[in-house]
Design a protein around this motif. Structure first.
Motif, PDB file in Angstrom:
ATOM      1  N   TYR A   1       0.729  -0.981   0.117  1.00 35.70           N
ATOM      2  CA  TYR A   1      -0.072   0.054   0.055  1.00 35.70           C
ATOM      3  C   TYR A   1       1.055   1.261   0.086  1.00 35.70           C
ATOM      4  O   TYR A   1       1.846   1.227   0.922  1.00 35.70           O
ATOM      5  CB  TYR A   1      -0.936   0.054   0.943  1.00 35.70           C
ATOM      6  N   SER A   2       0.836   1.987  -0.986  1.00 42.01           N
ATOM      7  CA  SER A   2       1.646   3.179  -1.219  1.00 42.01           C
ATOM      8  C   SER A   2       1.027   4.592  -1.151  1.00 42.01           C
ATOM      9  O   SER A   2      -0.259   4.523  -1.666  1.00 42.01           O
ATOM     10  CB  SER A   2       2.276   3.222  -2.680  1.00 42.01           C
ATOM     11  N   MET A   3       1.527   5.175  -0.045  1.00 40.67           N
ATOM     12  CA  MET A   3       0.927   6.604   0.074  1.00 40.67           C
ATOM     13  C   MET A   3       1.798   7.736  -0.156  1.00 40.67           C
ATOM     14  O   MET A   3       3.025   7.794   0.006  1.00 40.67           O
ATOM     15  CB  MET A   3       0.573   6.846   1.758  1.00 40.67           C
ATOM     16  N   LEU A   4       1.296   8.510  -0.929  1.00 35.56           N
ATOM     17  CA  LEU A   4       2.227   9.548  -1.648  1.00 35.56           C
ATOM     18  C   LEU A   4       1.956  11.194  -1.003  1.00 35.56           C
ATOM     19  O   LEU A   4       0.763  11.401  -0.893  1.00 35.56           O
ATOM     20  CB  LEU A   4       1.943   9.588  -2.987  1.00 35.56           C
ATOM     21  N   SER A   5       2.808  11.824  -0.540  1.00 38.68           N
ATOM     22  CA  SER A   5       2.740  13.156  -0.039  1.00 38.68           C
ATOM     23  C   SER A   5       3.905  13.968  -0.071  1.00 38.68           C
ATOM     24  O   SER A   5       5.143  13.401   0.164  1.00 38.68           O
ATOM     25  CB  SER A   5       2.302  13.206   1.329  1.00 38.68           C
TER      26      SER A   5
END
Length: 261
Positions: free
Chosen positions: A215-219
């Motif tokens: 699960y990849s979270m981008l910010s």
């Protein structure tokens, strides 16, 4: 300028990636179970950084995942709110003459829910915020030929998503919830890291399934907000039958210790 900065830091920060293996475990329960695998961080020179969570999962009937097109009940995004005086009197941000209690009664497509539920015993409307209100274009009557736009009071539907991630930052030895929705916004419009992942294996729905979810979270806000701080994540998933998994916690993390490049 402020809105552009907010969007680059928080809004639209969640994307999905999958790395899984289908296995034939024996007699697994139909309620999903997860366990911690690892977390990785990629510090990008330009654009958004990536915080990637790996969790192991198993589910006895394999009913895990939601299609992007599944927006009808029970997976709709939000429900409209009515007051107790009229079963079709919708509550607006600036409306008056409402009679609490308020009820959640219609889905986002204006279809009546199978059962209305209590939303609030009192009139809890506050100044505009992204959690409580939704701006909607609609036909004000069955005979209307032109649409109208109003800001409705709504109840967000947690069943619209199937993976839930909360951040906790360590401050003076204690963990404090990190509310991303309000980090760069004063009205709760910063978003969060809850989302939905797709169906793993459509052909084998109903069969036991296990593997690893990536699960990849981008910010662009990770380095700004977390800096050198110690933090952890709390995570759970939900299956198509709306069973919640167990909640897991990561060990103590810092961006420096999980950075891969």
């Amino acid at each position: 300028m402020k809105n552009r900065l907010l969007k680059s830091l928080v809004l639209g920060v969640v994307v999905m990636g999958l790395a899984w293996a289908c296995q034939p475990p024996d007699e697994l329960p139909i309620i999903p179970k997860i366990s911690y695998n690892r977390v990785e961080f990629f510090d990008e020179a330009t654009g958004s950084d990536s915080l990637i969570l790996y969790i192991n999962f198993e589910d006895g009937d394999g009913d895990i995942g939601l299609r992007g097109s599944e927006e009808n009940y029970p997976y709709n995004k939000y429900n409209f709110i009515i007051d107790s005086s009229n079963p079709r009197k919708f509550v607006f941000i600036g409306g008056d003459n409402y009679t609490p209690p308020f009820y959640s009664a219609f889905d986002e497509n204006f279809n009546r829910l199978p059962q209305q539920t209590l939303f609030s015993e009192t009139d809890i409307r506050r100044p505009y915020n992204c959690e409580q209100y939704e701006e909607v274009e609609y036909f004000p009557s069955q005979t209307a030929t032109t649409t109208k736009i109003d800001t409705f009071l709504v109840a967000r539907n947690p069943n619209n998503q199937n993976i839930f991630v909360d951040f906790y930052r360590k401050v003076n030895g204690n963990y404090e919830f990190l509310d991303w929705a309000n980090v760069f916004s004063s009205n709760g419009c910063g978003g969060n890291f809850n989302a939905r992942f797709p169906i793993f294996d459509t052909d084998n729905l109903g069969k036991s399934l296990s593997g690893t979810l990536r699960y990849s979270m981008l910010s662009a806000g990770f380095g700004i907000v977390l800096k050198k701080d110690t933090f952890k994540l709390k995570v759970y998933i939900k299956d198509r039958a709306l069973h919640d998994s167990n909640v897991i916690e990561t060990p103590d993390l810092t961006l420096d210790n999980i950075t891969l490049n």
